[in-house]
Write a protein that holds these residues in place. Structure first.
Motif, PDB file in Angstrom:
ATOM      1  N   MET A  64     -64.109  -2.190 -18.281  1.00 22.80           N
ATOM      2  CA  MET A  64     -63.604  -1.565 -19.500  1.00 22.80           C
ATOM      3  C   MET A  64     -62.719  -2.534 -20.250  1.00 22.80           C
ATOM      4  SD  MET A  64     -62.592   2.388 -19.193  1.00 22.80           S
ATOM      5  CE  MET A  64     -61.555   2.225 -17.774  1.00 22.80           C
ATOM      6  N   ALA A  65     -62.723  -2.368 -21.529  1.00 20.84           N
ATOM      7  CA  ALA A  65     -61.793  -3.137 -22.351  1.00 20.84           C
ATOM      8  C   ALA A  65     -60.383  -2.634 -22.058  1.00 20.84           C
ATOM      9  CB  ALA A  65     -62.131  -2.930 -23.829  1.00 20.84           C
ATOM     10  N   PRO A  66     -59.360  -3.500 -22.172  1.00 26.91           N
ATOM     11  CA  PRO A  66     -57.985  -3.062 -21.910  1.00 26.91           C
ATOM     12  C   PRO A  66     -57.605  -1.836 -22.731  1.00 26.91           C
ATOM     13  CG  PRO A  66     -58.072  -5.434 -22.245  1.00 26.91           C
ATOM     14  CD  PRO A  66     -59.455  -4.924 -22.510  1.00 26.91           C
ATOM     15  N   ALA A  67     -58.117  -1.769 -23.940  1.00 27.96           N
ATOM     16  CA  ALA A  67     -57.787  -0.631 -24.802  1.00 27.96           C
ATOM     17  C   ALA A  67     -58.287   0.673 -24.187  1.00 27.96           C
ATOM     18  CB  ALA A  67     -58.418  -0.824 -26.172  1.00 27.96           C
ATOM     19  N   ALA A  68     -59.520   0.609 -23.670  1.00 27.35           N
ATOM     20  CA  ALA A  68     -60.106   1.815 -23.073  1.00 27.35           C
ATOM     21  C   ALA A  68     -59.291   2.244 -21.857  1.00 27.35           C
ATOM     22  CB  ALA A  68     -61.546   1.534 -22.666  1.00 27.35           C
ATOM     23  N   ARG A  69     -58.857   1.213 -21.094  1.00 26.84           N
ATOM     24  CA  ARG A  69     -58.049   1.534 -19.917  1.00 26.84           C
ATOM     25  C   ARG A  69     -56.736   2.205 -20.334  1.00 26.84           C
ATOM     26  NH1 ARG A  69     -56.805  -2.839 -15.290  1.00 26.84           N
ATOM     27  NH2 ARG A  69     -58.768  -3.734 -15.962  1.00 26.84           N
ATOM     28  N   GLY A  70     -56.214   1.682 -21.432  1.00 28.09           N
ATOM     29  CA  GLY A  70     -54.973   2.253 -21.956  1.00 28.09           C
ATOM     30  C   GLY A  70     -55.166   3.702 -22.346  1.00 28.09           C
ATOM     31  N   ILE A  71     -56.292   4.007 -22.953  1.00 33.19           N
ATOM     32  CA  ILE A  71     -56.570   5.385 -23.357  1.00 33.19           C
ATOM     33  C   ILE A  71     -56.611   6.288 -22.131  1.00 33.19           C
ATOM     34  CG2 ILE A  71     -58.356   6.917 -24.313  1.00 33.19           C
ATOM     35  CD1 ILE A  71     -59.017   4.559 -26.244  1.00 33.19           C
ATOM     36  N   LEU A  72     -57.254   5.777 -21.082  1.00 31.27           N
ATOM     37  CA  LEU A  72     -57.373   6.586 -19.869  1.00 31.27           C
ATOM     38  C   LEU A  72     -55.988   6.888 -19.286  1.00 31.27           C
ATOM     39  CD1 LEU A  72     -59.501   7.781 -17.890  1.00 31.27           C
ATOM     40  CD2 LEU A  72     -59.094   5.780 -16.469  1.00 31.27           C
ATOM     41  N   THR A  73     -55.139   5.828 -19.250  1.00 37.05           N
ATOM     42  CA  THR A  73     -53.816   6.048 -18.647  1.00 37.05           C
ATOM     43  C   THR A  73     -52.955   6.944 -19.513  1.00 37.05           C
ATOM     44  OG1 THR A  73     -53.213   3.931 -19.581  1.00 37.05           O
ATOM     45  CG2 THR A  73     -53.669   3.977 -17.221  1.00 37.05           C
ATOM     46  N   VAL A  74     -53.158   6.874 -20.827  1.00 34.85           N
ATOM     47  CA  VAL A  74     -52.404   7.746 -21.723  1.00 34.85           C
ATOM     48  C   VAL A  74     -52.852   9.191 -21.521  1.00 34.85           C
ATOM     49  CG1 VAL A  74     -52.203   8.437 -24.151  1.00 34.85           C
ATOM     50  CG2 VAL A  74     -51.760   6.076 -23.484  1.00 34.85           C
ATOM     51  N   PHE A  75     -54.115   9.345 -21.221  1.00 36.90           N
ATOM     52  CA  PHE A  75     -54.646  10.701 -21.094  1.00 36.90           C
ATOM     53  C   PHE A  75     -54.059  11.426 -19.876  1.00 36.90           C
ATOM     54  CE2 PHE A  75     -57.977  13.864 -20.065  1.00 36.90           C
ATOM     55  CZ  PHE A  75     -57.877  14.580 -21.240  1.00 36.90           C
ATOM     56  N   ILE A  76     -53.610  10.658 -18.870  1.00 33.77           N
ATOM     57  CA  ILE A  76     -53.099  11.301 -17.655  1.00 33.77           C
ATOM     58  C   ILE A  76     -51.877  12.183 -17.941  1.00 33.77           C
ATOM     59  CG2 ILE A  76     -52.065  10.881 -15.386  1.00 33.77           C
ATOM     60  CD1 ILE A  76     -53.982   8.455 -15.225  1.00 33.77           C
ATOM     61  N   PRO A  77     -50.848  11.644 -18.645  1.00 33.02           N
ATOM     62  CA  PRO A  77     -49.720  12.542 -18.961  1.00 33.02           C
ATOM     63  C   PRO A  77     -50.156  13.711 -19.819  1.00 33.02           C
ATOM     64  CG  PRO A  77     -49.159  10.260 -19.441  1.00 33.02           C
ATOM     65  CD  PRO A  77     -50.598  10.259 -19.062  1.00 33.02           C
ATOM     66  N   ILE A  78     -51.124  13.459 -20.720  1.00 33.41           N
ATOM     67  CA  ILE A  78     -51.595  14.563 -21.573  1.00 33.41           C
ATOM     68  C   ILE A  78     -52.232  15.644 -20.706  1.00 33.41           C
ATOM     69  CG2 ILE A  78     -53.220  15.195 -23.410  1.00 33.41           C
ATOM     70  CD1 ILE A  78     -52.789  12.382 -24.561  1.00 33.41           C
ATOM     71  N   ALA A  79     -53.016  15.205 -19.713  1.00 39.22           N
ATOM     72  CA  ALA A  79     -53.631  16.166 -18.799  1.00 39.22           C
ATOM     73  C   ALA A  79     -52.551  16.943 -18.064  1.00 39.22           C
ATOM     74  CB  ALA A  79     -54.532  15.441 -17.800  1.00 39.22           C
ATOM     75  N   ALA A  80     -51.465  16.230 -17.695  1.00 40.56           N
ATOM     76  CA  ALA A  80     -50.359  16.898 -17.001  1.00 40.56           C
ATOM     77  C   ALA A  80     -49.752  17.969 -17.888  1.00 40.56           C
ATOM     78  CB  ALA A  80     -49.300  15.870 -16.605  1.00 40.56           C
ATOM     79  N   LEU A  81     -49.591  17.600 -19.175  1.00 42.44           N
ATOM     80  CA  LEU A  81     -49.000  18.536 -20.131  1.00 42.44           C
ATOM     81  C   LEU A  81     -49.882  19.777 -20.265  1.00 42.44           C
ATOM     82  CD1 LEU A  81     -46.563  18.404 -22.207  1.00 42.44           C
ATOM     83  CD2 LEU A  81     -48.349  18.055 -23.911  1.00 42.44           C
ATOM     84  N   ILE A  82     -51.183  19.528 -20.448  1.00 44.14           N
ATOM     85  CA  ILE A  82     -52.104  20.659 -20.607  1.00 44.14           C
ATOM     86  C   ILE A  82     -52.095  21.510 -19.345  1.00 44.14           C
ATOM     87  CG2 ILE A  82     -54.521  21.315 -20.996  1.00 44.14           C
ATOM     88  CD1 ILE A  82     -54.825  18.689 -22.558  1.00 44.14           C
ATOM     89  N   GLY A  83     -52.070  20.825 -18.197  1.00 47.54           N
ATOM     90  CA  GLY A  83     -52.035  21.549 -16.919  1.00 47.54           C
ATOM     91  C   GLY A  83     -50.823  22.465 -16.849  1.00 47.54           C
TER      92      GLY A  83
END
Lengths: 365, 107
Positions: free
Chosen positions: A236-255
């Motif tokens: 993955m491009a670093p940007a894509a990896r960044g998106i994935l890691t950013v999504f984790i806190p968002i998933a936590a929030l939604i959870g």
């Protein structure tokens, strides 16, 4: 899960599972009754306590701090029935040809009485006592009570009335009368053993096994996702990896949002019979709605949980945990202040917890 | 009713004699007494032994002293008193007499 009672035996404290504690108390009560006329009563009881304490210590180790009910049973069986060594009691025992000195133990048919029984009770012990009185399996009595309550509210009223009127079987004698069996220590032990083996071990064991199985499956799934992510990550491009890691806190929030929403829905369903104004379809009982909510929560929250636990960096998992906890606390705080039903429930729970705590500290010798 | 059951009151009555004999040796702890009695006909439990020992102490036949143990609180170690020693020798004589009588009846 078992409630643990801390006791003091001859100056040392031990932690016992609650049913075990009841057994031990019955045993010592019984010993005290037997030694009623003995001038050595205090001394013998002290000796017995020390011997029991020593046996308890033998059951414990560096990674084991609680004496289980089965172990208490074994200890009591090892100790054996307490027999007064004085002439009168000894003669009575010899005449009767049995170790028991109380005439109440045999001769007349034991009378059955209705009690509430704490040991193995779900709540007030009413069903438990009723089952003992009727000689039925407590599970059937509970199912019967619930079904009757669904059909007619009067059952609930009767239950509450019994909660107040029927006494608790607090002494060993009461417990024996509740089951309508002759009263002696061995019987109490055997009965407790039978009940424990049947209810605790079977149901508890089965439930735990299921739980472990589910956890294992869940972990396997998370692991697969993590593996896939790890395989994809390098390409993955670093940007894509960044998106994935950013999504984790968002998933936590939604959870967290889903979790709080689920709790509020549960409260709303129980207190007002509606889920945020949306009533259950006609003819669907409350408990089906509650189970439905549980299933719904499990289904909705599962993907977010997997994303959170599937992060390829352990630090992110910790961060998402903190975010989740923070959000959940924030929402709880908000709900406590702006949602009166929730407010009341929390207050009641706190009150009940206080009451339980003071009861426990009173029972500690 | 089998023989063992039939003679239970006799064994019960003899337990005091047996305890005095055990205590006559060295100072003993209750757990050790139980271990000694375990494999014999006089196998017994704390529930019986403690009340009996307390009674014997009240009658001044035995006495105990506290001794520190490696694990846990100090333990009571029982020993025979002078009065207990006299009692034991009386019991011994009586028991021998009883045996002789029993043996004589058979013939």
């Amino acid at each position: 899960m078992q409630k643990v009672v801390t006791i003091s035996l001859n100056g040392n404290s031990y932690q016992l599972e609650e049913p075990g504690f009841s057994l031990l108390r019955s045993y010592l009560d019984r010993a005290e009754t037997r030694l009623k006329d003995s001038p050595d009563r205090g001394e013998v009881l002290g000796d017995l306590e020390q011997a029991i304490g020593e046996k308890c210590r033998g059951m414990l180790g560096p990674h084991k701090s609680v004496v289980s009910t089965t172990e208490v049973e074994r200890i009591i069986a090892e100790m054996g029935p307490v027999e007064s060594a004085d002439e009168k009691a000894a003669n009575a025992a010899a005449d009767g040809g049995t170790a028991s000195a109380e005439p109440a133990s045999y001769g007349t048919e034991p009378r059955k009485r209705l009690f509430k029984i704490r040991e193995g009770a779900m709540w007030g012990g009413v069903c438990n006592g009723l089952a003992a009185y009727l000689g039925l399996d407590v599970t059937w009595v509970r199912i019967g009570t619930v079904v009757l309550t669904l059909f007619t509210g009067v059952t609930l009223l009767i239950y509450i009335a019994m909660l107040f009127i029927v006494p608790y079987a607090d002494t060993a004698e009461d417990r024996a009368a509740a089951f309508g069996v002759p009263f002696n220590t061995e019987d109490i032990i055997n009965r407790a053993k039978k009940n424990l083996d049947e209810t605790n071990h079977r149901w508890h064991g089965e439930w735990r096994r299921q739980q472990r199985h589910m956890n294992r499956q869940f972990r396997q799934m998370s692991e697969q996702i993590r593996q896939t992510a790890a395989n994809v990550a390098p390409s993955m491009a670093p940007a894509a990896r960044g998106i994935l890691t950013v999504f984790i806190p968002i998933a936590a929030l939604i959870g967290a949002v889903i979790f709080v929403g689920w709790i509020l829905a549960l409260i709303s369903l129980v207190t007002q019979n509606t889920i945020f104004g949306w009533g259950l379809p006609h003819g669907v009982p409350l408990w089906v709605g509650i189970i439905g909510l549980f299933v719904l929560y499990a289904v909705i929250s599962a993907p977010f949980k997997m994303v959170r636990h599937g992060g390829h960096h352990p630090g992110w998992a910790a961060l998402s945990g903190v975010v989740w906890l923070g959000c959940a606390l924030l929402f709880f705080w908000a709900a406590y202040y702006f949602f009166p039903g929730f407010h009341e429930l929390v207050d009641q729970l706190m009150w009940a917890a206080n009451l339980t705590m003071s009861t426990i500290s009173e029972t500690i010798v | 009713m089998n023989i063992s059951e039939k003679l239970a009151p006799i064994r019960k009555g003899l337990l005091e004699f047996v305890i005095l004999k055990i205590v006559a040796g060295d100072k003993v702890y209750v757990a050790d007494m139980l271990k000694l009695l375990g494999p014999t006909e006089f196998a017994t439990q704390e529930g019986t032994l403690y009340p009996l020992l307390s009674k014997l102490r009240r009658e001044e036949l035995v006495d105990y002293e506290w001794q520190e143990s490696e694990a846990g609180p100090p333990r009571k170690y029982y020993k025979l008193t002078q009065k207990g020693r006299t009692q034991l020798s009386t019991l011994n004589d009586y028991w021998k007499e009883l045996n002789r009588t029993l043996a004589d009846f058979g013939n």
